[in-house]
Design a protein around this motif. Structure first.
Motif, short mmCIF file in Angstrom:
data_model
loop_
_atom_site.label_atom_id
_atom_site.label_comp_id
_atom_site.label_asym_id
_atom_site.label_seq_id
_atom_site.Cartn_x
_atom_site.Cartn_y
_atom_site.Cartn_z
N LEU A 16 16.92 -34.36 -104.50
CA LEU A 16 17.46 -34.87 -103.24
C LEU A 16 17.78 -33.73 -102.28
O LEU A 16 17.45 -33.79 -101.09
CB LEU A 16 18.73 -35.69 -103.50
CG LEU A 16 18.52 -37.11 -103.98
CD1 LEU A 16 19.83 -37.75 -104.38
CD2 LEU A 16 17.88 -37.94 -102.89
N VAL A 17 18.41 -32.69 -102.85
CA VAL A 17 18.77 -31.53 -102.02
C VAL A 17 17.51 -30.90 -101.44
O VAL A 17 17.45 -30.58 -100.25
CB VAL A 17 19.56 -30.51 -102.85
CG1 VAL A 17 19.70 -29.20 -102.10
CG2 VAL A 17 20.93 -31.07 -103.19
N MET A 20 16.19 -32.92 -98.68
CA MET A 20 17.05 -32.75 -97.50
C MET A 20 16.76 -31.42 -96.82
O MET A 20 16.71 -31.34 -95.60
CB MET A 20 18.51 -32.75 -97.93
CG MET A 20 18.99 -34.12 -98.32
SD MET A 20 20.18 -34.66 -97.11
CE MET A 20 20.64 -36.22 -97.74
N GLU A 21 16.58 -30.39 -97.67
CA GLU A 21 16.40 -29.06 -97.09
C GLU A 21 15.07 -28.96 -96.36
O GLU A 21 14.91 -28.15 -95.46
CB GLU A 21 16.53 -27.99 -98.17
CG GLU A 21 18.00 -27.86 -98.58
CD GLU A 21 18.29 -26.67 -99.46
OE1 GLU A 21 17.46 -26.40 -100.34
OE2 GLU A 21 19.36 -26.06 -99.28
N ASN A 23 14.04 -31.32 -94.62
CA ASN A 23 14.22 -32.25 -93.49
C ASN A 23 13.20 -33.38 -93.51
O ASN A 23 12.66 -33.77 -92.48
CB ASN A 23 14.14 -31.52 -92.16
CG ASN A 23 15.36 -30.67 -91.95
OD1 ASN A 23 16.48 -31.06 -92.33
ND2 ASN A 23 15.16 -29.50 -91.40
N ILE A 25 13.75 -36.39 -94.59
CA ILE A 25 14.37 -37.71 -94.71
C ILE A 25 14.64 -38.30 -93.34
O ILE A 25 15.18 -37.63 -92.46
CB ILE A 25 15.67 -37.59 -95.52
CG1 ILE A 25 15.32 -37.20 -96.95
CG2 ILE A 25 16.47 -38.88 -95.49
CD1 ILE A 25 16.50 -37.05 -97.85
N VAL A 27 16.45 -41.36 -90.89
CA VAL A 27 17.81 -41.88 -90.88
C VAL A 27 17.97 -43.13 -91.75
O VAL A 27 18.98 -43.30 -92.41
CB VAL A 27 18.26 -42.15 -89.43
CG1 VAL A 27 19.66 -42.76 -89.42
CG2 VAL A 27 18.28 -40.85 -88.65
N LEU A 30 18.28 -41.98 -95.14
CA LEU A 30 19.41 -41.09 -95.31
C LEU A 30 20.61 -41.77 -95.96
O LEU A 30 21.16 -41.29 -96.94
CB LEU A 30 19.81 -40.50 -93.95
CG LEU A 30 20.89 -39.42 -94.01
CD1 LEU A 30 20.38 -38.20 -94.73
CD2 LEU A 30 21.33 -39.03 -92.60
N VAL A 34 22.04 -40.58 -99.46
CA VAL A 34 23.39 -40.01 -99.51
C VAL A 34 24.24 -40.83 -100.48
O VAL A 34 25.02 -40.28 -101.27
CB VAL A 34 24.04 -39.98 -98.11
CG1 VAL A 34 25.52 -39.68 -98.20
CG2 VAL A 34 23.37 -38.92 -97.26
N ILE B 301 25.86 -28.99 -99.38
CA ILE B 301 24.53 -28.99 -98.77
C ILE B 301 24.19 -30.38 -98.26
O ILE B 301 23.72 -30.54 -97.13
CB ILE B 301 23.45 -28.53 -99.79
CG1 ILE B 301 23.63 -27.04 -100.10
CG2 ILE B 301 22.05 -28.78 -99.24
CD1 ILE B 301 22.82 -26.55 -101.28
N LEU B 302 24.47 -31.39 -99.11
CA LEU B 302 24.17 -32.76 -98.72
C LEU B 302 24.92 -33.14 -97.45
O LEU B 302 24.37 -33.74 -96.53
CB LEU B 302 24.55 -33.72 -99.84
CG LEU B 302 23.59 -33.75 -101.04
CD1 LEU B 302 24.15 -34.62 -102.13
CD2 LEU B 302 22.23 -34.26 -100.60
N LYS B 305 23.47 -31.14 -94.53
CA LYS B 305 22.13 -31.60 -94.17
C LYS B 305 22.18 -32.98 -93.53
O LYS B 305 21.48 -33.22 -92.55
CB LYS B 305 21.23 -31.62 -95.41
CG LYS B 305 20.74 -30.24 -95.78
CD LYS B 305 19.71 -29.76 -94.77
CE LYS B 305 19.62 -28.23 -94.84
NZ LYS B 305 18.82 -27.67 -93.76
N ILE B 309 20.91 -33.94 -89.90
CA ILE B 309 19.92 -34.99 -89.58
C ILE B 309 20.52 -35.97 -88.58
O ILE B 309 19.87 -36.35 -87.60
CB ILE B 309 19.48 -35.71 -90.87
CG1 ILE B 309 18.66 -34.75 -91.74
CG2 ILE B 309 18.65 -36.95 -90.55
CD1 ILE B 309 18.35 -35.26 -93.12
N ASN B 313 19.31 -36.61 -84.75
CA ASN B 313 18.90 -37.94 -84.28
C ASN B 313 19.76 -38.41 -83.11
O ASN B 313 19.28 -39.09 -82.20
CB ASN B 313 18.97 -38.95 -85.42
CG ASN B 313 17.73 -38.86 -86.30
OD1 ASN B 313 16.68 -39.35 -85.92
ND2 ASN B 313 17.84 -38.16 -87.42
#
Lengths: 64, 440
Positions: A16-17, A20-21, A23, A25, A27, A30, A34, B301-302, B305, B309, B313
């Motif tokens: 998952l990380v 995410m890193e 980018n 994903i 919205v 997301l 999460v 990080i989550l 990040k 994001i 947006n």
């Protein structure tokens, strides 16, 4: 407690990380991701502070 | 030498005569003491008296080819033990190959035995070293030496099978460290008690490993910990059988058997080796802590990040919204203009139409007025003519011209034939009236 193994949980988290890193994903995803990540983090944290093994149960297994 | 025959028949000897004869032969033949290499099959130490009655053997290819009882008197054993331990860090014990200075004794009652006076510890040291090298070589030959080290352990080493001695300081120290760690990490541990030194230790430890293997799914690692015993008696960990069990074990075996130099074979093949049980404890807690820190990192990080994001947006949305607003305003403005124009044109058209209708109406009105006036004038003239005519025809005007009107019984007389003698007539003139009577 959750049946997922610590190792599996952490592997999923790391994936998952990584996502995410990169980018990658959007919205819509997301929120889902999460939520999942929070669950996994909770499981991992719990595993560090909790174990469900019991000596008496194991002793029974040895003797059967 | 020949046995002197003393009895009458010259046919036999007493047992004592025979044994005494053997004794004298032996005493004469084995006059000195000798250095003998042998394996102690069993030491048979009697703590009460302090004496030992070891069984010495020599083996070839695993088979006993020579065997002899021996005796070490308490005094000698004490000196020998001390000397031996100082050099080898081991206690004289079963299964050891030793170099002994001994003399051959024969007693008519106890038979043949060796009396041991001294021991050469460096010889055993060499033997132990050879044994150790043999174990290592064999494990490498069999491909087992690195087997446990190369295991992929679970990330979380949490459930521990501990092979130790419950009352030992090492075990107590270890439990204290892991059960009272400052972060509250929870380990599960279960003790599998075993002898960790001296005779029987190898068997005791390997049989506990076998027990653990049966319920292996409950554990992440096996710990062999020992402490407080100094460096004495570690050679059992060089034993091939023990080292092989450790190397071949399906989950990581972690050793902490309490010394810092010249690692035993079991320590060399174990997954991880630490000097003391306490260090094993800190090693495990450190692993936990690394995981915990990583999870914290992951959490951060989550968070970072997903915030990134989201704000990205949000920025896009903001830009879109600004664009949308500008476009809308422009469209509204343009359409307003169009509407205004249409409105203007519409009003103009209506105005024109009204004007036209007005004009039309005015014309009609004018026409009507003219027509009416004309009619009026015409009618007026007629009326005046008629009035004049009517005026001229009025009886008064006729009377003025000399005419008169005669009335009989209220009716105008127009024909004389209807009159009779004596009728009374009333005649009106322009001025005045007269009454007359008919006379025909």
């Amino acid at each position: 407690m959750n049946k997922i193994k610590y190792t599996d949980a952490i592997i999923e988290l790391e994936e998952l990380v990584a996502e995410m890193e990169k980018n990658e994903i959007d919205v819509d995803e997301l929120t889902k991701k999460v939520k999942r990540a929070s669950e996994l983090i909770k499981i991992c944290k719990e595993k560090l502070h909790f174990t469900e093994e019991e000596v008496t149960k194991i002793l029974k297994e040895i003797n059967t | 030498m020949d046995l002197e025959i003393k009895n009458i028949d010259n046919k036999y000897h007493s047992l004592l005569e025979l044994t005494q004869s053997v004794e004298s032969v032996i005493n004469k033949t084995y006059t000195k003491s000798y250095w003998v290499k042998a394996e102690i099959a069993k030491l048979n130490f009697y703590p009460k008296s302090g004496h030992c009655y070891p069984d010495l053997v020599e083996k070839q290819n695993g088979k006993v080819v020579a065997q002899m009882r021996a005796i070490i008197w308490a005094g000698s054993f004490k000196d020998m033990s001390l000397k031996f331990t100082n050099v080898t860090n081991e206690k004289i014990g079963d299964g050891m190959t030793v170099l002994l200075r001994c003399s051959v004794k024969f007693s008519p009652i106890y038979g043949l035995s060796l009396q041991i006076h001294d021991i050469e510890p460096s010889f055993t040291l060499g033997e132990l070293a050879k044994e150790k090298q043999k174990s290592i070589a064999r494990l490498k030959d069999e491909g087992k030496f690195y087997k446990n080290k190369q295991l992929l352990p679970p990330l979380l080493i949490q459930r521990l099978a501990i092979i130790s001695v419950e009352t030992s300081k090492g075990y107590q120290d270890f439990i204290k460290v892991i059960d009272n760690n400052e972060w509250g990490y929870k380990f599960f541990h279960m003790l599998f008690p075993a002898l960790l030194q001296g005779d029987g230790a190898v068997k005791s430890i390997t049989s506990q490993l076998t027990s653990i293997n049966k319920i292996i799914h409950h554990f992440d690692a096996v710990l062999i910990i020992r402490g407080g015993g100094g460096d004495i008696g570690l050679s059992i960990f060089d034993n091939y059988n023990l080292a092989s069990s450790v190397a071949d074990f399906p989950i990581p075996v972690i050793t902490g058997i309490g010394h810092s130099t010249n690692f035993t074979v079991s320590e060399q093949v174990s997954f991880v080796n630490k000097i003391t049980p306490t260090e094993v404890g800190y090693y495990l807690i450190h692993k936990f802590h690394k995981l915990s820190v990583r999870i914290q990192d992951v959490e951060n990080i989550l968070l970072e990040k997903s915030n990134g994001i989201l704000s990205h947006n949000r920025e896009i949305l903001k830009q879109l919204s600004t664009k949308l607003k500008a476009t809308t305003e422009r469209l509204v403005y343009q359409n307003n203009l169009i509407l205004k124009d249409i409105n203007y044109k519409f009003i103009n058209a209506i105005q024109k139409s009204i004007n036209k209708q007005n004009h039309l109406l005015n014309n009609i009105l004018l026409l009507i007025t003219n027509q009416t006036n004309k009619l009026f004038i015409e009618n007026n003239h007629t009326v005046m003519t008629l009035t004049e005519k009517i005026r001229l025809l009025h009886p008064e005007n006729i009377l003025k011209r000399g005419y008169s009107i005669t009335v009989y019984e209220g009716k105008v007389v127009k024909d004389a034939k209807f009159l009779n003698d004596g009728d009374i007539l009333e005649t009106t003139f322009t001025k005045g009236k007269t009454i007359s009577i008919v006379n025909k």
